[in-house]
Design a protein around this motif. Structure first.
Motif, PDB file in Angstrom:
ATOM      1  N   MET A 168      39.618  -1.768  93.382  1.00  0.00           N
ATOM      2  CA  MET A 168      38.756  -2.368  93.925  1.00  0.00           C
ATOM      3  C   MET A 168      37.527  -1.489  93.782  1.00  0.00           C
ATOM      4  O   MET A 168      37.128  -1.131  93.669  1.00  0.00           O
ATOM      5  CB  MET A 168      38.889  -2.359  95.511  1.00  0.00           C
ATOM      6  N   LEU A 169      36.664  -2.766  92.567  1.00  0.00           N
ATOM      7  CA  LEU A 169      34.614  -2.254  92.848  1.00  0.00           C
ATOM      8  C   LEU A 169      34.359  -2.359  94.214  1.00  0.00           C
ATOM      9  O   LEU A 169      34.836  -3.328  95.181  1.00  0.00           O
ATOM     10  CB  LEU A 169      34.345  -3.787  91.828  1.00  0.00           C
ATOM     11  N   SER A 170      33.031  -2.060  94.075  1.00  0.00           N
ATOM     12  CA  SER A 170      32.283  -1.795  95.249  1.00  0.00           C
ATOM     13  C   SER A 170      31.637  -3.146  95.087  1.00  0.00           C
ATOM     14  O   SER A 170      31.799  -3.630  93.837  1.00  0.00           O
ATOM     15  CB  SER A 170      31.817  -0.777  95.077  1.00  0.00           C
ATOM     16  N   LYS A 171      30.677  -3.724  96.425  1.00  0.00           N
ATOM     17  CA  LYS A 171      30.133  -5.099  95.636  1.00  0.00           C
ATOM     18  C   LYS A 171      28.643  -5.157  94.925  1.00  0.00           C
ATOM     19  O   LYS A 171      28.292  -5.341  94.110  1.00  0.00           O
ATOM     20  CB  LYS A 171      29.201  -4.795  97.464  1.00  0.00           C
ATOM     21  N   ASP A 201      29.094  -2.851  91.964  1.00  0.00           N
ATOM     22  CA  ASP A 201      29.957  -2.920  90.321  1.00  0.00           C
ATOM     23  C   ASP A 201      30.509  -4.138  90.180  1.00  0.00           C
ATOM     24  O   ASP A 201      30.314  -5.274  89.229  1.00  0.00           O
ATOM     25  CB  ASP A 201      31.068  -1.795  90.727  1.00  0.00           C
ATOM     26  N   GLN A 202      30.614  -5.438  91.696  1.00  0.00           N
ATOM     27  CA  GLN A 202      31.169  -6.900  91.620  1.00  0.00           C
ATOM     28  C   GLN A 202      30.038  -7.432  91.157  1.00  0.00           C
ATOM     29  O   GLN A 202      30.759  -7.910  89.961  1.00  0.00           O
ATOM     30  CB  GLN A 202      32.242  -7.052  92.628  1.00  0.00           C
TER      31      GLN A 202
END
Length: 85
Positions: free
Chosen positions: A1-4, A6-7
């Motif tokens: 899951m990517l952080s916000k 990174d997303q």
């Protein structure tokens, strides 16, 4: 899951790639679609093959429900075959 963060960065890179080289992006998208379609086709074949065993082990109503769902799935795959072939 990517952080916000990174997303957001990933979406920015993707958007830039789509804008700068649309042909490359289209090829990547097509490969993913074909791969997804192959898995869907394989799953459908396996489910059709397991239908008799499902009917015997679980019962006729369950087999009938599975058959109807598989018929609908097969019809949808046939209808939209150009999208994943």
């Amino acid at each position: 899951m990517l952080s916000k963060e990174d997303q957001r960065r990933f979406e920015q890179i993707t958007r830039h790639l789509r804008e700068s080289d649309p042909a490359f992006f289209a090829r990547l998208d097509q490969r993913a679609r074909v791969r997804r379609g192959r898995w869907l086709l394989l799953l459908t074949i396996l489910l059709w093959a397991s239908l008799p065993a499902t009917t015997v082990l679980i019962g006729r109503p369950a087999g009938a429900i599975c058959a109807v769902l598989l018929l609908a799935n097969s019809a949808l795959m046939w209808r939209f075959r150009h999208r994943w072939l």
